[in-house]
Design an enzyme around this catalytic site. Structure first.
Site, PDB file in Angstrom:
ATOM      1  N   GLN A 369       5.586  41.138  51.745  1.00  0.00           N
ATOM      2  CA  GLN A 369       5.906  40.175  50.684  1.00  0.00           C
ATOM      3  C   GLN A 369       4.696  39.277  50.415  1.00  0.00           C
ATOM      4  OE1 GLN A 369       7.673  40.615  53.461  1.00  0.00           O
ATOM      5  NE2 GLN A 369       9.831  40.940  52.991  1.00  0.00           N
ATOM      6  N   GLN A 391       3.837  44.181  46.887  1.00  0.00           N
ATOM      7  CA  GLN A 391       5.258  43.878  47.063  1.00  0.00           C
ATOM      8  C   GLN A 391       5.543  42.446  46.600  1.00  0.00           C
ATOM      9  OE1 GLN A 391       6.820  44.761  50.955  1.00  0.00           O
ATOM     10  NE2 GLN A 391       8.797  43.798  50.560  1.00  0.00           N
ATOM     11  N   ASP A 392       6.599  42.294  45.765  1.00  0.00           N
ATOM     12  CA  ASP A 392       7.046  40.964  45.315  1.00  0.00           C
ATOM     13  C   ASP A 392       6.004  40.235  44.466  1.00  0.00           C
ATOM     14  OD1 ASP A 392       9.218  41.627  46.800  1.00  0.00           O
ATOM     15  OD2 ASP A 392       9.064  39.993  48.233  1.00  0.00           O
ATOM     16  N   ASP A 413       9.854  46.196  44.699  1.00  0.00           N
ATOM     17  CA  ASP A 413      10.543  45.015  44.172  1.00  0.00           C
ATOM     18  C   ASP A 413       9.563  44.069  43.481  1.00  0.00           C
ATOM     19  OD1 ASP A 413      12.629  46.176  45.621  1.00  0.00           O
ATOM     20  OD2 ASP A 413      12.347  44.854  47.325  1.00  0.00           O
ATOM     21  N   ARG A 481      16.685  48.154  42.568  1.00  0.00           N
ATOM     22  CA  ARG A 481      17.690  48.239  43.624  1.00  0.00           C
ATOM     23  C   ARG A 481      18.355  46.869  43.755  1.00  0.00           C
ATOM     24  NH1 ARG A 481      15.089  48.056  49.430  1.00  0.00           N
ATOM     25  NH2 ARG A 481      13.380  46.593  49.144  1.00  0.00           N
TER      26      ARG A 481
END
Length: 575
Positions: A369, A391-392, A413, A481
């Site tokens: 993250q 990520q993120d 994500d 998701r």
């Protein structure tokens, strides 16, 4: 994701005056079944309480909250809404007190990550209380016309409270082997769950405002003259701009033709401006500033961690282009930071507008993250900007947000959070993750069904980066998701490249949220847009034009009321 972890200018004074005092100990029992129940006409104050609570998912808590009003024959519709909001203030305040107590204990002998998460929690819950206090004041200041007109604004504020509480719940991990902390942690978790439930009740009540007004024998007249004008309300003049625009805002719109506006502050690394850092320019933001505050950031790479604070409202920040004016950082979860704190650039102050800038987090996929841009600014807009990470990348945490002509890149994500967000005419670039990882474009975090939140991707392109292209079929890539139970993501009129998995969407954990989420696709194109092999979840839909219309800028963001003031071009409805 393992997340560890206003309106626009708060023209409303945040005064929590006497209001409805509630000494209610609320025990929450979830009674929602996902079905909407209408508000029936009451025959007494008691039945009015039952009617107002009929659309809520936590009915017992709602009726306990409003019980004092069942004996008040003079109570009006505003008293019911204010009572629901006040009960939530009480619970969030209780949560904040517990969080502060836990931090005191944790500071004695706990990990730095736990202390960091609790500090985040304190900041978020303080923001939540401010949002609730502003909501209480808004209801008190409103009349039968403005209360309905401003319901989108009110719902956005209330929804932000849920987002903040959830970030707190996710971020504060249970202290292990520390008995002194375990009891307080359990109390904090319970208080946050109660606060979320009560906020959702308030959202349900506001969502049914038309029925409630009818139950009180009142009728909304959209042609009535309102006592005050909403920020962004679009009465258009001959020049194509809202008639209520100030002279300075009209000049600001001329920024498309360079040199027509004088910034309040100029940032330049080479010393040719008033400030060498963005942080210094923001620190000079004047107290109680009225109107737009314009910051020009000249070309350069600004390696600094920036937060546009709550009091810094109506800022317009622009650069020399997203590849020339860049804010960069490399904080990450594996580097010891909560996800909330990894952001290179964070925006809290309402009404933030940004043009021609880039935001990066260079921690790489091994950082897990690692946020480049975190936004919780109500009525914010980004035009011709770029957000790069893995990520993120983009944390759309809370509030109504609009992105146009942007580039957003990442892996897992990489667009996530619980704001009400429309991303329009933009390019979403999927990058190469670590070995044995999959890619997911979105992870939307809607916790309660009455929240107006979701991620809408409209007329965009979802493509692989060149480094991923040769192996694009070997690394599974999905549209999203479900991070939370009522996760909502809509992709419409967009081009999906061939590397999107035929199933389209990926579960978070087992069957979690598959029946309660809302994922939808409408009129997409490209080889990745075929829906004949998509998931067979109850919550997944291929929708038609009428249903998709609910997710356009005009409907989903109430954008025609406020986006003209940002100067960003936007398509309010389908062509």
């Amino acid at each position: 994701m393992n997340i560890v972890g206003k309106t626009v200018v708060s023209v409303i004074s945040v005064l929590l005056v006497v209001g409805v005092a509630l000494a209610v100990v609320v025990v929450v029992h979830h009674q929602g079944n996902g079905k909407k129940v209408g508000v029936a006409a009451p025959s007494s104050s008691k039945s009015m309480v039952e009617s107002v609570c009929s659309n809520t998912d936590y009915k017992e808590a709602c009726e306990q909250t409003l019980k004092p009003l069942s004996h008040n024959l003079t109570a009006d519709y505003k008293d019911f809404i204010k009572a629901a909001v006040q009960a939530t203030v009480d619970q969030v305040t209780k949560s904040l007190n517990l969080s502060e107590s836990l931090l005191v204990e944790a500071s004695k002998n706990s990990s730095s990550r736990l202390k960091m998460s609790l500090e985040d929690c304190n900041d978020l819950l303080s923001l939540a209380i401010s949002q609730l206090q502003a909501s209480f004041s808004m209801v008190g200041d409103s009349n039968v016309h403005t209360i309905q007109d401003r319901s989108a604004e009110l719902k956005s504020w209330l929804s932000s409270v849920i987002s903040y509480a959830e970030t707190c719940v996710d971020g504060v991990e249970e202290p292990k082997f520390q008995a002194s902390l375990t009891k307080i942690y359990g109390q904090l978790k319970d208080a946050l769950q109660n606060a979320t439930a009560l906020t959702d009740n308030a959202l349900a009540i506001v969502s049914a405002i038309s029925e409630i007004l009818s139950a009180f024998g009142l009728k909304f007249n959209p042609n009535a003259i309102h006592g005050r004008r909403l920020l962004g309300e679009t009465a258009i003049g001959k020049d194509g701009l809202p008639t209520w625009f100030s002279v300075s805002d009209r000049k600001l719109m001329a920024l498309q033709t360079k040199g027509r506006v004088t910034p309040n502050a100029v940032v330049a690394k080479d010393g040719s401006g008033q400030f060498k850092t963005i942080g210094a320019a923001l620190a000079a933001y004047p107290n109680n500033h009225v109107g737009r505050y314009i910051i020009y950031v000249k070309a350069g790479v600004y390696n600094e961690y920036i937060t546009v604070e709550k009091n810094m409202v109506n800022i317009f920040m622009y650069g020399d282009g997203p590849r020339r004016t860049i804010v960069t950082g490399r904080k990450s979860y594996t580097g010891g930071f909560s996800t909330f704190r990894t952001a290179s650039f964070s925006v809290i102050g309402a009404g933030f507008v940004c043009k021609g800038m880039g935001f990066q987090n260079t921690a790489g996929p091994e950082g897990h993250q690692a946020v480049a841009l975190r936004v919780q600014s109500e009525m914010s807009a980004f035009f011709n900007c770029r957000m790069d990470g893995y990520q993120d990348t983009l944390y759309v945490q809370a509030g109504r947000q609009f992105y146009r002509n942007c580039v957003i890149s990442g892996t897992i994500d990489f667009i996530f959070g619980d704001g009400s967000v429309v991303i329009q005419n933009s390019r979403l670039i999927v990058r190469r993750p670590m070995d044995n990882q999959l890619n997911a474009v979105t992870a939307q975090g809607r916790k309660e069904r009455h929240q107006p939140t979701g991620i809408v991707i409209h007329n965009c392109r979802i493509v692989p980066e060149m480094k991923l292209f040769p192996d694009r079929f070997k690394i599974p890539t999905y549209l999203g998701r479900p991070w939370k139970e009522f996760s909502r993501t809509v992709i419409m009129e967009s081009t999906l490249a061939d590397f999107i998995q035929p199933s389209g969407w990926f579960p978070w954990a087992g069957n979690f949220a598959l029946d309660t989420l809302y994922y939808a696709e409408y009129a997409n194109r490209g080889p990745g847009a075929r829906t004949n092999q998509r998931v067979h979840w109850r919550g997944y839909h291929v929708i038609g034009r009428n249903e998709a219309q609910q997710f356009t800028v005009a409907k989903f963001l109430d954008g025609q009321r406020w986006l003209p003031a940002t100067g960003a071009p936007f398509l309010p409805n389908f062509k």
